[in-house]
Enzyme design. Structure first.
Site, short mmCIF file in Angstrom:
data_model
loop_
_atom_site.label_atom_id
_atom_site.label_comp_id
_atom_site.label_asym_id
_atom_site.label_seq_id
_atom_site.Cartn_x
_atom_site.Cartn_y
_atom_site.Cartn_z
N ASP A 178 -4.72 -10.36 11.64
CA ASP A 178 -5.10 -9.04 12.15
C ASP A 178 -4.29 -8.76 13.41
O ASP A 178 -4.57 -9.30 14.49
CB ASP A 178 -6.60 -9.01 12.45
CG ASP A 178 -7.11 -7.62 12.76
OD1 ASP A 178 -6.37 -6.85 13.40
OD2 ASP A 178 -8.25 -7.30 12.37
N LYS A 217 10.41 -16.53 -10.10
CA LYS A 217 9.63 -15.53 -10.82
C LYS A 217 8.63 -16.20 -11.77
O LYS A 217 9.00 -17.08 -12.56
CB LYS A 217 10.57 -14.62 -11.61
CG LYS A 217 9.82 -13.55 -12.39
CD LYS A 217 10.78 -12.71 -13.24
CE LYS A 217 10.01 -11.73 -14.12
NZ LYS A 217 10.90 -10.96 -14.99
N ASN A 236 0.85 -1.19 0.00
CA ASN A 236 0.00 0.00 0.00
C ASN A 236 0.89 1.23 0.00
O ASN A 236 2.11 1.13 -0.07
CB ASN A 236 -0.95 -0.02 1.21
CG ASN A 236 -0.19 -0.18 2.52
OD1 ASN A 236 0.59 0.68 2.91
ND2 ASN A 236 -0.43 -1.30 3.20
N PHE A 251 -4.59 2.86 14.73
CA PHE A 251 -4.82 3.85 13.69
C PHE A 251 -5.87 3.33 12.73
O PHE A 251 -5.92 2.12 12.45
CB PHE A 251 -3.53 4.18 12.94
CG PHE A 251 -2.71 5.26 13.56
CD1 PHE A 251 -2.58 6.51 12.96
CD2 PHE A 251 -2.07 5.05 14.77
CE1 PHE A 251 -1.83 7.51 13.55
CE2 PHE A 251 -1.32 6.05 15.37
CZ PHE A 251 -1.20 7.28 14.75
N ASP A 300 -4.45 -6.21 4.10
CA ASP A 300 -5.55 -7.05 4.58
C ASP A 300 -5.54 -8.43 3.92
O ASP A 300 -6.06 -9.39 4.49
CB ASP A 300 -6.89 -6.37 4.29
CG ASP A 300 -7.07 -5.10 5.11
OD1 ASP A 300 -6.65 -5.10 6.29
OD2 ASP A 300 -7.63 -4.13 4.58
#
Length: 417
Positions: free
Chosen positions: A308, A291, A212, A336, A281
């Site tokens: 989690d 690869k 992310n 957060f 997630d």
């Protein structure tokens, strides 16, 4: 205050804002604690309060003009810079903050600030819209990165008629910050804090992965602030932009699974846990050892949930409480929540489900609050709901405020100190 500043020299810089009158009280308080106070006033400051007032209170001449040299054997601004154990700018206007950030030295105060090697403490005071202007926010962030410390502005009725943030902190609050800096008192001394930062990496093969946009900057700011307040800091880092801060213990954890293991192994010894990392997630259900070669026009990728971590921390706390085997008190946990809609509802739901003590939520779609920025806009929630909404400001300023809230709510200091 119960503290002595005897033998300490404080250079007090006063700039041209209506709050300059409070500097007289600040000067008087410092002198009463035994400090040697040397005052520098900008031309604007002299329009609000007479130099004679500060001269009388400090028992020293007030410096106002860089060209007004009284002693041929000494260059005044260098002498002031070298004599300081601490330089305090209160009030600090947007103008002097900009000068400090960009190295402008065109008067006695800005020249002395550029010459000193002493710590610098800044107490901003200005209109709320000025304080939130991107230029001011960027300048404050730049100064924070250089190690300048701040006494946060208060919220209330401003001289301009607005009600909002921007009031100069009260003199006693500034004195407390000065005493803590000069006496060596550290509000997190003896506390062990565990912080996570960055975005986890979930690999598909040795060269491809899911991640992310998290830069780790908020986690880094929290680690730096805790370090400077005397804490023993362990920083668990995933993928981040730039190197982590010095003076903290670094643990590398690339994936969510690695981060979970690193956090849970250190959880029993932590006094506070702040999970600022952005954990993926989902992860590829199959990780290829080599690869993957290019194949058909379409590729379907199967994903599975990652562990989690915040939930695991909450479960650990619940089990520890039930067994009675864990030390008391249990770690204070701050989570957060990066959201794009229904921020409050999602934050309170997360706080309850994951047994956090505080949740720090932000709308990452807002300008200045998204991943990778040097600034943030957050709302802090406890079990009773919204505790405090922090406007656009540097991530270091956010971190300082969050640690103050943690100290108060964990019972490590009295509220309002």
């Amino acid at each position: 205050m119960g503290q002595s500043l005897a033998g300490r020299t404080v250079v007090l810089g006063i700039t041209g804002g209506i709050a300059a009158y409070k500097a007289a009280t600040l000067c008087s308080r410092l002198v009463s604690l035994g400090a040697e106070v040397r005052v520098i006033m900008t031309e604007g400051a002299t329009k609000f309060i007479a130099p004679l007032t500060l001269q009388t209170l400090s028992r020293h001449p007030v410096a106002t003009d860089v060209f007004d040299e009284h002693d041929a054997a000494r260059v005044q601004h260098i002498d002031l810079a070298d004599s300081a154990d601490l330089v305090v700018v209160a009030p600090a206007t947007a103008n002097v903050i900009a000068k400090m950030a960009h190295g402008i030295a065109d008067d006695m105060l800005s020249t002395t600030l550029l010459a000193t090697t002493a710590p610098v403490l800044v107490a901003p005071a200005m209109n709320v819209h000025m304080l939130e202007h991107p230029a001011v926010v960027a300048n404050l962030a730049l100064l924070a990165d250089r190690g300048v410390r701040f006494v946060e502005s208060g919220t209330g009725q401003l001289a301009c008629g607005y009600v909002g943030k921007g009031r100069l902190a009260e003199p006693d609050e500034i004195v407390l910050a000065i005493v803590e800096l000069l006496s060596g008192k550290k509000p997190l001394a003896g506390k062990r804090v565990l912080i996570t930062a960055g975005g986890t990496v979930e690999r598909l093969d040795p060269v491809r992965y899911i991640t992310n946009d998290s830069s780790g900057k908020m986690g880094f700011a929290l680690a730096e602030a805790a370090r400077d307040q005397g804490a023993d800091v362990t920083l668990v880092c995933a993928r981040t932009d730039g190197p982590p801060p010095a003076g903290v213990r670094i643990v590398k954890a690339e994936s969510a699974e690695e981060m979970r293991a690193a956090v849970l192994a250190r959880l029993p010894e932590a006094d506070a846990v702040v999970k600022a990392a952005a954990v993926a997630d989902y992860r590829p259900s199959v990780r290829h050892g080599s690869k993957m070669k290019k194949g058909p026009d379409r590729l379907t990728l199967e994903l599975e949930r990652t562990p989690d971590i915040l939930q695991a921390i909450g479960d650990w706390k619940r089990e520890a409480e039930a067994s009675g085997a864990a030390r008391s008190p249990l770690p204070f946990v701050v989570g957060f929540a990066a959201e794009t809609d229904d921020v409050e509802r999602n934050a309170l739901d997360k706080l309850a489900r994951k047994r956090c003590d505080l949740i720090v939520a932000n709308d990452v779609s807002r300008e200045g609050a998204g991943f990778g920025a040097d600034t943030n806009i957050v709302s802090v929630y406890g079990a009773e709901g919204l505790i405090e909404a922090l406007p656009l400001q540097s991530k270091r300023a956010v971190a300082e405020r969050l640690w103050k809230l943690v100290r108060e709510r964990a019972g490590w200091e009295e509220p309002g100190r």
